[in-house]
Design a protein around this motif. Structure first.
Motif, short mmCIF file in Angstrom:
data_model
loop_
_atom_site.label_atom_id
_atom_site.label_comp_id
_atom_site.label_asym_id
_atom_site.label_seq_id
_atom_site.Cartn_x
_atom_site.Cartn_y
_atom_site.Cartn_z
N LEU A 287 7.61 36.23 51.49
CA LEU A 287 8.49 36.97 50.58
C LEU A 287 8.34 38.48 50.75
CD1 LEU A 287 8.16 34.84 47.31
CD2 LEU A 287 10.18 35.07 48.77
N ARG A 311 7.48 37.74 41.08
CA ARG A 311 8.82 38.34 41.19
C ARG A 311 8.77 39.48 42.20
NH1 ARG A 311 9.06 39.48 36.43
NH2 ARG A 311 10.09 37.58 35.67
N THR A 328 17.72 30.02 51.73
CA THR A 328 16.52 29.20 51.93
C THR A 328 16.74 28.12 52.99
OG1 THR A 328 17.20 27.79 50.09
CG2 THR A 328 15.66 29.59 49.60
N LEU A 348 12.27 32.28 54.37
CA LEU A 348 12.60 31.75 53.05
C LEU A 348 12.65 30.22 53.05
CD1 LEU A 348 15.31 34.28 51.82
CD2 LEU A 348 12.88 34.19 51.26
N GLU A 352 10.67 27.96 50.32
CA GLU A 352 11.25 26.84 49.58
C GLU A 352 10.44 25.56 49.78
OE1 GLU A 352 13.93 24.77 47.12
OE2 GLU A 352 13.67 26.93 47.45
N VAL A 362 12.05 28.13 42.90
CA VAL A 362 12.39 29.37 43.59
C VAL A 362 13.82 29.73 43.23
CG1 VAL A 362 12.66 30.53 45.81
CG2 VAL A 362 10.81 28.89 45.49
N SER A 363 14.02 30.98 42.85
CA SER A 363 15.38 31.44 42.55
C SER A 363 15.61 32.77 43.25
CB SER A 363 15.58 31.58 41.04
OG SER A 363 14.67 32.51 40.50
N LEU A 364 16.78 32.90 43.84
CA LEU A 364 17.18 34.13 44.53
C LEU A 364 18.43 34.68 43.86
CD1 LEU A 364 16.81 32.96 48.26
CD2 LEU A 364 15.09 34.13 46.85
N LEU A 372 17.61 42.23 47.14
CA LEU A 372 17.41 40.86 46.68
C LEU A 372 16.32 40.83 45.62
CD1 LEU A 372 18.33 37.87 47.42
CD2 LEU A 372 16.26 37.78 48.83
N ALA A 374 13.73 37.94 44.23
CA ALA A 374 13.21 36.59 44.44
C ALA A 374 12.16 36.29 43.38
CB ALA A 374 12.60 36.46 45.84
N GLU A 375 12.28 35.14 42.74
CA GLU A 375 11.33 34.73 41.72
C GLU A 375 10.79 33.35 42.06
OE1 GLU A 375 12.65 34.80 37.74
OE2 GLU A 375 12.87 36.98 37.62
#
Length: 381
Positions: A287, A311, A328, A348, A352, A362-364, A372, A374-375
């Motif tokens: 990340l 995050r 991802t 990514l 994932e 995982v959230s984008l 971006l 990314a969390e």
């Protein structure tokens, strides 16, 4: 190898044997009871001076008068014996008949009720890698067989998705590997011709080293991705996510300075997470590395750990909102990204895969103004 009877045959036999056993028990009970009752009546009549004896036509006839001493109505005893014999004969026929009827009934019922199993088995036998689109789609009452059908259809859905992903992954991996190999062959053929001087050799050597590095990085990424998708196998330990993220950020400072990107890490809350340490470190590294690579000169990367949430926000080119959720997927890159020359397109995807192995989310999301967010939520799902 002994022959195994079908489920229908075993059901029919079970029906027959059970019916015969129950019928036999009932008939034996009734027969013994009736014989005992008849015997009591005969003895009572004999004691009272009344004997029962057959008449000329063979039917019972009550005769008055005292019975001889020591003779307990011989005619009555003959009737009891005859009745007992007939009862046992008809009982045997009744038991056999009940068994046959029950067996046929069991066969017909099992044939009707288990017919969907033939359809399930036939569909399962037909399905192969090229026909994974077929489904059982069993209709009828919502019973055990229909639930089994839905379970198998769900399994086929997952298998079809997995096979499609595998085929896509193999095709993309082949393409990615073919490119550096073709460049290396061209560098050898063109850069190292018969009249090549020292400059040509040096240029070809640099190109070969760069392509070799890309190929090596791609292979390493493929191995990490395969390791993440294989699962954890119980190799977990308690890891402080804040300490781990800080260590990864410290290691990436040199790459950030080279790219002209400011990199910082903030820990808002401390919390230990149960995870596989090596794969988790690779997740954070990918990340951070991705945020540095797909950035702009003078941009920044902010790494934030808030207890169970990692995050990462980075600046960069504006991204298509519809494209972000697909990043991802293996070898998927944002077309608007200016960087990415060093990456294999698996960063990514590895994130994932590692998250799924741990049960994380995982959230984008596209960052307003470019870049971006990314969390990774490392709390158990």
């Amino acid at each position: 190898m002994s022959r195994v009877w079908s489920l229908r045959t075993r059901t029919a036999l079970a029906f027959a044997v059970t019916s015969m056993a129950l019928t036999a028990a009932a008939i034996v009970f009734v027969t013994l009871g009736s014989q005992h009752a008849i015997a009591e009546v005969v003895v009572a009549d004999a004691s009272g001076g009344v004997a029962i004896s057959p008449d000329a036509s063979g039917g019972p006839r009550r005769a008055t008068g005292p019975a001889p001493d020591g003779a307990a109505a011989p005619g009555g005893i003959a009737i009891v014996s005859r009745v007992a014999a007939l009862q046992w004969q008809w009982s045997a026929l009744g038991i056999a008949g009940a068994g046959v009827v029950a067996g046929l009934t069991g066969w017909l019922l099992s044939r009707r009720m288990l017919a969907p199993l033939d359809r399930i088995a036939g569909t399962a036998e037909r399905i192969s890698a090229s026909t994974l689109h077929e489904r059982i789609d069993l209709r009828g009452p919502d019973d055990e067989l229909r639930r089994l059908s839905r379970t198998i259809d769900g399994l086929l859905d997952r298998l079809e998705t997995a096979f499609a992903s595998q085929r896509r992954f193999v095709a993309q991996a082949s393409h990615e590997l073919r490119t550096p190999i073709a460049v290396q062959r061209a560098a050898i053929q063109i850069g190292l011709h018969d009249d090549a001087d020292a400059v040509d050799v040096a240029r070809a050597r640099a190109e070969l080293l760069e392509q070799n590095r890309r190929t090596e990085h791609l292979v390493e990424s493929l191995l990490v991705l395969a390791e993440a998708e294989r699962g954890l196998d119980g190799r977990t330990a308690d890891v402080d996510l804040g300490v781990l993220a800080g260590a990864v950020v410290d290691e990436a400072q040199a790459a950030a300075r080279e790219a002209g990107v400011r990199l910082c890490c903030t820990v808002l809350g401390v919390g230990a997470v149960r995870c596989e340490p090596v794969l988790t470190r690779q997740l954070v590294h990918n990340l951070v590395d991705n945020a540095i690579e797909y950035n702009v000169p003078g941009g920044h990367v902010d790494v934030e750990v808030d207890r169970t949430v990692l995050r990462i926000r980075n600046t960069g080119p504006e991204l298509d909102v519809a494209l972000v959720p697909t990043l991802t997927e293996p070898f998927r890159r944002a077309s608007a990204a200016a960087g990415g020359r060093r990456h294999s397109g698996l960063g990514l995807s590895i994130v994932e895969a590692v998250a799924q192995a741990h049960g994380w989310r995982v959230s984008l999301a596209a960052r307003p103004g470019g870049g971006l967010v990314a969390e990774v939520d490392v709390s158990p799902m």
